[in-house]
Design a protein around this motif. Structure first.
Motif, PDB file in Angstrom:
ATOM      1  N   ASN A   8      36.472  41.268   8.835  1.00 12.26           N
ATOM      2  CA  ASN A   8      35.778  42.471   8.380  1.00 12.26           C
ATOM      3  C   ASN A   8      34.312  42.348   8.768  1.00 12.26           C
ATOM      4  OD1 ASN A   8      34.522  40.914   6.059  1.00 12.26           O
ATOM      5  ND2 ASN A   8      36.687  40.820   5.502  1.00 12.26           N
ATOM      6  N   TYR A   9      33.622  43.470   8.791  1.00 10.77           N
ATOM      7  CA  TYR A   9      32.209  43.444   9.141  1.00 10.77           C
ATOM      8  C   TYR A   9      31.427  42.591   8.146  1.00 10.77           C
ATOM      9  CZ  TYR A   9      33.114  47.157  12.503  1.00 10.77           C
ATOM     10  OH  TYR A   9      33.582  47.881  13.568  1.00 10.77           O
ATOM     11  N   ILE A  13      32.882  34.402  11.072  1.00 13.73           N
ATOM     12  CA  ILE A  13      33.730  34.237  12.235  1.00 13.73           C
ATOM     13  C   ILE A  13      34.488  32.925  12.078  1.00 13.73           C
ATOM     14  CG2 ILE A  13      31.850  33.190  13.580  1.00 13.73           C
ATOM     15  CD1 ILE A  13      33.184  34.454  16.076  1.00 13.73           C
ATOM     16  N   HIS A  14      35.768  32.941  12.415  1.00  9.46           N
ATOM     17  CA  HIS A  14      36.583  31.745  12.209  1.00  9.46           C
ATOM     18  C   HIS A  14      37.693  31.695  13.249  1.00  9.46           C
ATOM     19  CE1 HIS A  14      40.017  34.026  10.463  1.00  9.46           C
ATOM     20  NE2 HIS A  14      39.059  34.846  10.062  1.00  9.46           N
ATOM     21  N   ALA A  15      38.244  30.503  13.434  1.00  2.00           N
ATOM     22  CA  ALA A  15      39.358  30.329  14.354  1.00  2.00           C
ATOM     23  C   ALA A  15      40.629  30.893  13.743  1.00  2.00           C
ATOM     24  CB  ALA A  15      39.540  28.850  14.675  1.00  2.00           C
ATOM     25  N   VAL A  44      27.579  43.525  16.628  1.00  2.00           N
ATOM     26  CA  VAL A  44      28.934  44.021  16.377  1.00  2.00           C
ATOM     27  C   VAL A  44      29.472  43.434  15.076  1.00  2.00           C
ATOM     28  CG1 VAL A  44      31.323  43.968  17.199  1.00  2.00           C
ATOM     29  CG2 VAL A  44      29.461  44.493  18.796  1.00  2.00           C
ATOM     30  N   ARG A  45      29.279  42.145  14.892  1.00  2.00           N
ATOM     31  CA  ARG A  45      29.773  41.472  13.691  1.00  2.00           C
ATOM     32  C   ARG A  45      29.169  42.077  12.420  1.00  2.00           C
ATOM     33  NH1 ARG A  45      28.427  35.094  12.385  1.00  2.00           N
ATOM     34  NH2 ARG A  45      29.366  34.995  10.313  1.00  2.00           N
ATOM     35  N   SER A  46      27.911  42.475  12.500  1.00  2.00           N
ATOM     36  CA  SER A  46      27.239  43.015  11.315  1.00  2.00           C
ATOM     37  C   SER A  46      27.593  44.471  11.045  1.00  2.00           C
ATOM     38  CB  SER A  46      25.726  42.868  11.470  1.00  2.00           C
ATOM     39  OG  SER A  46      25.247  43.690  12.519  1.00  2.00           O
ATOM     40  N   LYS A  54      34.872  52.165  17.124  1.00  2.00           N
ATOM     41  CA  LYS A  54      35.889  51.924  16.103  1.00  2.00           C
ATOM     42  C   LYS A  54      36.734  50.697  16.445  1.00  2.00           C
ATOM     43  CE  LYS A  54      34.621  55.614  13.852  1.00  2.00           C
ATOM     44  NZ  LYS A  54      33.936  55.510  12.548  1.00  2.00           N
ATOM     45  N   TYR A  55      36.171  49.524  16.191  1.00  2.00           N
ATOM     46  CA  TYR A  55      36.898  48.283  16.428  1.00  2.00           C
ATOM     47  C   TYR A  55      37.996  48.096  15.392  1.00  2.00           C
ATOM     48  CZ  TYR A  55      33.083  46.965  19.569  1.00  2.00           C
ATOM     49  OH  TYR A  55      32.168  46.931  20.586  1.00  2.00           O
ATOM     50  N   GLN A  56      39.082  47.490  15.820  1.00  2.00           N
ATOM     51  CA  GLN A  56      40.183  47.170  14.921  1.00  2.00           C
ATOM     52  C   GLN A  56      40.056  45.726  14.437  1.00  2.00           C
ATOM     53  OE1 GLN A  56      42.575  49.560  14.000  1.00  2.00           O
ATOM     54  NE2 GLN A  56      41.140  50.886  15.104  1.00  2.00           N
ATOM     55  N   MET A  57      40.323  45.507  13.165  1.00  2.00           N
ATOM     56  CA  MET A  57      40.275  44.170  12.589  1.00  2.00           C
ATOM     57  C   MET A  57      41.680  43.579  12.492  1.00  2.00           C
ATOM     58  SD  MET A  57      37.061  43.581  12.028  1.00  2.00           S
ATOM     59  CE  MET A  57      35.579  44.598  12.120  1.00  2.00           C
ATOM     60  N   PRO A  58      41.834  42.261  12.627  1.00  2.00           N
ATOM     61  CA  PRO A  58      40.781  41.301  12.968  1.00  2.00           C
ATOM     62  C   PRO A  58      40.287  41.504  14.393  1.00  2.00           C
ATOM     63  CG  PRO A  58      42.920  40.235  13.011  1.00  2.00           C
ATOM     64  CD  PRO A  58      43.152  41.612  12.482  1.00  2.00           C
ATOM     65  N   LEU A  59      39.007  41.248  14.593  1.00  2.00           N
ATOM     66  CA  LEU A  59      38.360  41.504  15.865  1.00  2.00           C
ATOM     67  C   LEU A  59      37.946  40.189  16.517  1.00  2.00           C
ATOM     68  CD1 LEU A  59      36.945  43.390  17.945  1.00  2.00           C
ATOM     69  CD2 LEU A  59      34.928  43.316  16.438  1.00  2.00           C
ATOM     70  N   ILE A  60      38.374  39.998  17.762  1.00  2.00           N
ATOM     71  CA  ILE A  60      37.915  38.852  18.549  1.00  2.00           C
ATOM     72  C   ILE A  60      36.569  39.220  19.154  1.00  2.00           C
ATOM     73  CG2 ILE A  60      38.442  37.245  20.416  1.00  2.00           C
ATOM     74  CD1 ILE A  60      41.385  38.124  20.181  1.00  2.00           C
ATOM     75  N   LEU A  61      35.561  38.416  18.908  1.00  2.00           N
ATOM     76  CA  LEU A  61      34.245  38.670  19.463  1.00  2.00           C
ATOM     77  C   LEU A  61      34.141  38.112  20.887  1.00  2.00           C
ATOM     78  CD1 LEU A  61      31.956  37.925  16.375  1.00  2.00           C
ATOM     79  CD2 LEU A  61      32.581  40.166  17.313  1.00  2.00           C
TER      80      LEU A  61
END
Length: 332
Positions: A8-9, A13-15, A44-46, A54-61
């Motif tokens: 989520n915004y 960030i995690h593996a 983007v993360r914030s 409109k990014y979909q979660m979970p989102l790979i950065l």
């Protein structure tokens, strides 16, 4: 496959183990060899652009990549399995902090032959941004004056080189520890932002590129020549940004309100302000590859991190401790 995601915004960030990408008819399927970190990842993360993208979660950065093509869609004509590529995937298809990624062929180009994978991964976003600012937006000609703030950074170091290649006089702000670096890249005038106010020593600038924002941006307007252009990388956004992303008309009104102060100040001075947000473009990457292979441009790398330390790499960039250039993430 393994990737580094947010759920989520503003979340950590995690593996995570995520499904491998689906390869569309125009896609190349790339085994990631290296990726690089950009301030855009943190934006983007914030959730900075969540109303427009409109990014979909979970989102790979991850916005930059170099790697090897391992599969292609049935409509792909420009690449073959085994090709070495580099790319900045388009918005809504980012995700280079992963083992594999599917990329539209129009967003990719063959990797510059003279660059390593790590060097090539440091290039796409900042090189495209520099090209689009200097060539498309400002139409820089020999003898014109360009100011780029934070010249030792990933974007600034690339802008300096390309502006010099185009024949411009280049001024930059940087810390005293970065003077040798930015001078070696071609800067004609280096202003130590800790000891000198750039507005006291600079004037008649045709193009100014500001990645600092706030008061620094407003002051930047004061050094422009009549008709000069200031491009803001960190904002405030304007209606042109909404148009670029194809956003509905109400968003244009909102963004114009956000940028009304700086636009009014620019009009009063007889200069221009525009928010800048780069776009993906494989054809431009092909042209840029020629410049890198000819030695006109070179990547600047601050440090590298192994893929398993992607979280640490992002934290390092966000901390502001980088000394110059890009931070690159490499796979074994």
């Amino acid at each position: 496959m393994k990737a580094f995601v947010i759920d989520n915004y503003k979340g950590p960030i995690h593996a995570a183990q995520v499904p491998t990408p689906v390869v569309g008819p125009r896609d190349i399927y790339v085994k990631v060899v290296a990726a690089s970190v950009n301030p855009l990842d943190q934006l983007v993360r914030s959730g900075e652009f969540k109303q427009l993208l409109k990014y979909q979660m979970p989102l790979i950065l991850g916005h930059d990549v170099s790697g090897v093509v391992t599969d292609i869609g049935n409509e792909v004509t420009d690449f073959a399995i085994g090709d070495e590529i580099y790319a900045r995937p388009r918005d809504l298809r980012i995700g280079t902090f992963a083992e594999y990624i599917a990329i539209d062929q129009d967003d990719a180009a063959h990797k510059p032959a003279t660059l390593t994978f790590a060097e090539a991964a440091a290039v796409p976003l900042v090189a495209l941004a520099a090209w689009q600012m200097l060539v498309e937006k400002a139409h820089i000609r020999p003898g014109q004056k360009v100011l780029v703030h934070a010249g030792a950074g990933g974007l600034g170091s690339t802008v300096i080189q390309l502006a010099k290649h185009l024949g411009a006089y280049v001024a930059t702000t940087a810390g005293s520890g970065s003077t040798d670096l930015v001078t070696s890249l071609g800067a004609d005038m280096v202003i130590d932002y800790r000891t000198t106010d750039f507005a006291d020593v600079l004037s008649d600038v045709d193009l100014a590129i500001d990645a600092v924002g706030g008061g620094n941006l407003m002051k930047t307007l004061s050094v422009l020549a009549p008709g000069g252009l200031a491009l803001g990388v960190t904002g405030p956004p304007d209606a042109g940004f909404a148009t670029q992303l194809g956003a509905p008309a109400p968003f244009k009104l909102v963004l114009n309100l956000l940028s009304r102060k700086v636009r009014a100040a620019a009009r009063k001075r007889g200069v221009q302000y525009s928010f800048f947000f780069m776009r993906s473009d494989g054809a431009q990457l092909r042209s840029l590859a020629e410049l890198y292979d000819a030695g006109h441009l070179r990547p600047v790398i601050d440090s590298t991190f192994p893929f398993d330390q992607t979280v640490e790499a992002l934290a390092y960039v966000h901390s502001g401790k980088t000394k110059g250039g890009k931070v690159v993430i490499t796979h074994n």
